[in-house]
Design an enzyme around this catalytic site. Structure first.
Site, PDB file in Angstrom:
ATOM      1  N   PHE A 125       0.885  -1.079  -0.018  1.00  0.00           N
ATOM      2  CA  PHE A 125      -0.091   0.041  -0.058  1.00  0.00           C
ATOM      3  C   PHE A 125       0.719   1.266   0.213  1.00  0.00           C
ATOM      4  O   PHE A 125       1.790   1.447   0.669  1.00  0.00           O
ATOM      5  CB  PHE A 125      -1.130  -0.017   1.285  1.00  0.00           C
ATOM      6  N   ASP A 194       2.100  -5.093   9.204  1.00  0.00           N
ATOM      7  CA  ASP A 194       0.892  -4.276   8.902  1.00  0.00           C
ATOM      8  C   ASP A 194      -0.066  -5.124   8.925  1.00  0.00           C
ATOM      9  O   ASP A 194      -0.433  -5.972   8.063  1.00  0.00           O
ATOM     10  CB  ASP A 194       1.056  -3.381   7.705  1.00  0.00           C
ATOM     11  N   TYR A 219     -10.711   0.619  10.879  1.00  0.00           N
ATOM     12  CA  TYR A 219     -11.830   0.834  10.452  1.00  0.00           C
ATOM     13  C   TYR A 219     -12.280  -0.029   9.169  1.00  0.00           C
ATOM     14  O   TYR A 219     -13.266  -0.007   8.437  1.00  0.00           O
ATOM     15  CB  TYR A 219     -11.837   2.273   9.753  1.00  0.00           C
ATOM     16  N   LYS A 220     -11.669  -1.392   9.078  1.00  0.00           N
ATOM     17  CA  LYS A 220     -11.733  -2.184   8.132  1.00  0.00           C
ATOM     18  C   LYS A 220     -12.568  -3.393   8.777  1.00  0.00           C
ATOM     19  O   LYS A 220     -13.715  -3.217   9.139  1.00  0.00           O
ATOM     20  CB  LYS A 220     -10.440  -2.516   7.487  1.00  0.00           C
ATOM     21  N   ARG A 368     -12.029  -5.073  -6.360  1.00  0.00           N
ATOM     22  CA  ARG A 368     -11.979  -6.225  -4.847  1.00  0.00           C
ATOM     23  C   ARG A 368     -13.208  -6.377  -4.540  1.00  0.00           C
ATOM     24  O   ARG A 368     -14.165  -5.385  -4.340  1.00  0.00           O
ATOM     25  CB  ARG A 368     -11.355  -5.113  -3.972  1.00  0.00           C
TER      26      ARG A 368
HETATM   27  C1  LIG Z   1      -1.964  -1.968   4.267  1.00  0.00           C
HETATM   28  C2  LIG Z   1      -2.504  -0.466   4.508  1.00  0.00           C
HETATM   29  N1  LIG Z   1      -1.759   0.356   5.423  1.00  0.00           N
HETATM   30  C3  LIG Z   1      -2.023   1.374   5.807  1.00  0.00           C
HETATM   31  C4  LIG Z   1      -3.249   1.990   5.369  1.00  0.00           C
HETATM   32  C5  LIG Z   1      -3.362   3.556   5.749  1.00  0.00           C
HETATM   33  O1  LIG Z   1      -3.905   3.533   7.114  1.00  0.00           O
HETATM   34  P1  LIG Z   1      -4.233   5.045   7.625  1.00  0.00           P
HETATM   35  O2  LIG Z   1      -4.915   5.743   6.528  1.00  0.00           O
HETATM   36  O3  LIG Z   1      -4.857   4.693   8.908  1.00  0.00           O
HETATM   37  O4  LIG Z   1      -3.013   5.663   7.678  1.00  0.00           O
HETATM   38  C6  LIG Z   1      -3.910   1.401   4.625  1.00  0.00           C
HETATM   39  C7  LIG Z   1      -5.588   1.933   4.162  1.00  0.00           C
HETATM   40  O5  LIG Z   1      -6.179   1.382   3.453  1.00  0.00           O
HETATM   41  C8  LIG Z   1      -3.543   0.168   4.042  1.00  0.00           C
HETATM   42  O6  LIG Z   1      -4.529  -0.743   3.328  1.00  0.00           O
END
Ligand SMILES: Cc1ncc(COP(=O)(O)O)c(C=O)c1O
Length: 409
Positions: A125, A194, A219-220, A368
């Site tokens: 990401f 992560d 939030y997921k 997705r």
């Molecule tokens: C794998 C991954 N890491 C980090 C994040 C970003 O998280 P945040 O917006 O809470 O910093 C996301 C957001 O979708 C994500 O999918």
């Protein structure tokens, strides 16, 4: 041939089926984007109404003590610990995933000061890459991003920290957490995982896998609401020595002494920075109640069943319509989503949404489908595939309305 009836039979045998009623979902909607924003647990509005109308409006500042607001980051972290194989006191809720990633990457790099490389992978990401790039600049390190399949072989004695996402946001491919962590430790490196796309969808064994640090999102699959705060895990063996860079007053041993000398808290609280986003944390805490009494292996079995069904139905129903499955077919290597490639992915996603089938699009060509096992049913998968077939067979996607890109996808 899989039939609609078979999907209904699978749902009838689903021991988690009753959990769906704990969510406030629109009745005519199939929701397959819980890997972006989880659905709202029905108990949340009552909790937040109380927070706003009683605790804030009536209790005012007294509620930090009287309504137990202050320890909410620890309490909520402890709930997440039960979902991730961590001990109580090893996880705390704070900030966003990006910020927590920054904290643990700097902290881990400081613990391996003699080594130069932060090892990551190319398909992660974007925020993970952006943050790791900054950390590499700030700590005079080299960020090395390799192909996902090369990670294991690339970890060597130059590696200070390995930073990976357990389940890939685009493909749903899942890493073997235990094997990679073991390899990192064999060469003396530390590991940061992560968990954004795995927590709340499967069992995770942070301590059994000997993980050093982890971060993840609220939030997921944890259903904590839009912009819900994130969490951070530090293995107990590192808690004494870990030095995170964002040394705000809430990470201090005695924040209310108001001294100018920074003394880190002895526990996981040292990962805190500033004042907690209290309403967000209380929302997340209430949302986590939908996991009470859940056997995470059963949750995982349901997720695998939904994913396998999805892929089998793509093969059975969508042949010749331009789709290809980019998620691993082997459930062992897959998270809780199935991703399809199609050159009209954006327009097809919009056409699906117009039929109340909500999935996600990732540029340029990925559809997705998040299969949140607490509320997605097998019949939802059947109906989604049917809608996909109709939309592509009739070219219903080929409308100007479905080609407009909105700000958030
Ligand atoms: C794998 C991954 N890491 C980090 C994040 C970003 O998280 P945040 O917006 O809470 O910093 C996301 C957001 O979708 C994500 O999918």
């Amino acid at each position: 041939m899989i039939t609609q009836t078979e999907c209904l039979v699978l749902d009838a045998a689903d021991t988690l089926a009753d959990r769906r009623s704990r969510f406030d979902l629109p009745p005519d909607t199939i929701y397959l984007d819980g890997n972006s924003l989880g659905a709202m647990p029905a108990n949340v509005p009552g909790r937040i109404k109380q927070t706003l109308e009683q605790e804030w409006a009536r209790g005012l500042i007294r509620s930090w003590n009287d309504a137990n607001w202050y320890p909410a980051p620890q309490r909520t972290g402890n709930k997440i610990a039960t979902l991730t194989g961590a001990e109580q006191g090893e996880i705390i809720v704070a900030d966003s995933t990006s910020v927590n990633l920054f904290k643990v990457l700097v902290a881990a790099k400081r613990m391996r000061a003699g080594r130069r490389v932060i090892l990551a992978e190319k398909t992660n990401f974007p925020t993970n890459v952006y943050i790791a790039t900054s950390v590499a600049q700030l700590t005079n390190s080299e960020l090395r991003c390799v192909d996902p399949d090369e990670v294991l072989a690339t970890i060597d004695e130059n590696t200070a920290v390995v930073s990976l996402t357990h389940v890939n946001y685009r493909t749903g491919k899942r890493y073997d957490m235990e094997a990679i962590t073991r390899r990192a430790h064999e060469v003396g490196a530390l590991i940061v995982w992560d968990l954004c796309h795995s927590v709340g969808a499967m069992p995770i064994h942070l301590n059994r896998s000997q993980v050093d640090f982890a971060v993840g999102c609220g939030y997921k699959y944890l259903n904590g609401g839009p912009g819900a705060p994130s969490f951070v895990f530090v293995a107990r063996r590192h808690l004494d020595s870990v030095q995170q860079p964002l040394t705000g007053w809430h990470g201090h041993a005695r924040p209310f002494d108001f001294t100018h000398e920074y003394v880190p808290h002895s526990g996981i609280e040292r990962m805190l920075t500033g004042t907690a986003p209290q309403i967000g944390i209380l929302t997340l805490e209430a949302a986590l109640e939908v996991f009470d009494g859940i056997d995470l292996d059963v949750l995982r079995d349901k997720s695998v069943s939904l994913g396998n069904l999805f892929i089998e139905l793509v093969d059975q129903e969508l042949e010749g319509l331009g789709f290809s499955v980019i998620s691993p077919r082997d459930a062992q290597e897959r998270g809780s989503q199935v991703s399809l490639l199609h050159e009209q992915a954006h327009a097809i996603t919009q056409a699906l949404i117009s039929r109340n089938v909500i999935n996600g699009f990732r540029a340029p060509d990925v559809l997705r489908f998040g299969l949140a096992p607490l509320y997605v049913r097998h019949i939802d998968v059947w109906n989604t595939i049917t809608a996909l077939r109709e939309i592509t067979e009739t070219r219903a996607w080929d409308s100007d309305a479905f080609k407009i890109r909105k700000a958030v996808s």
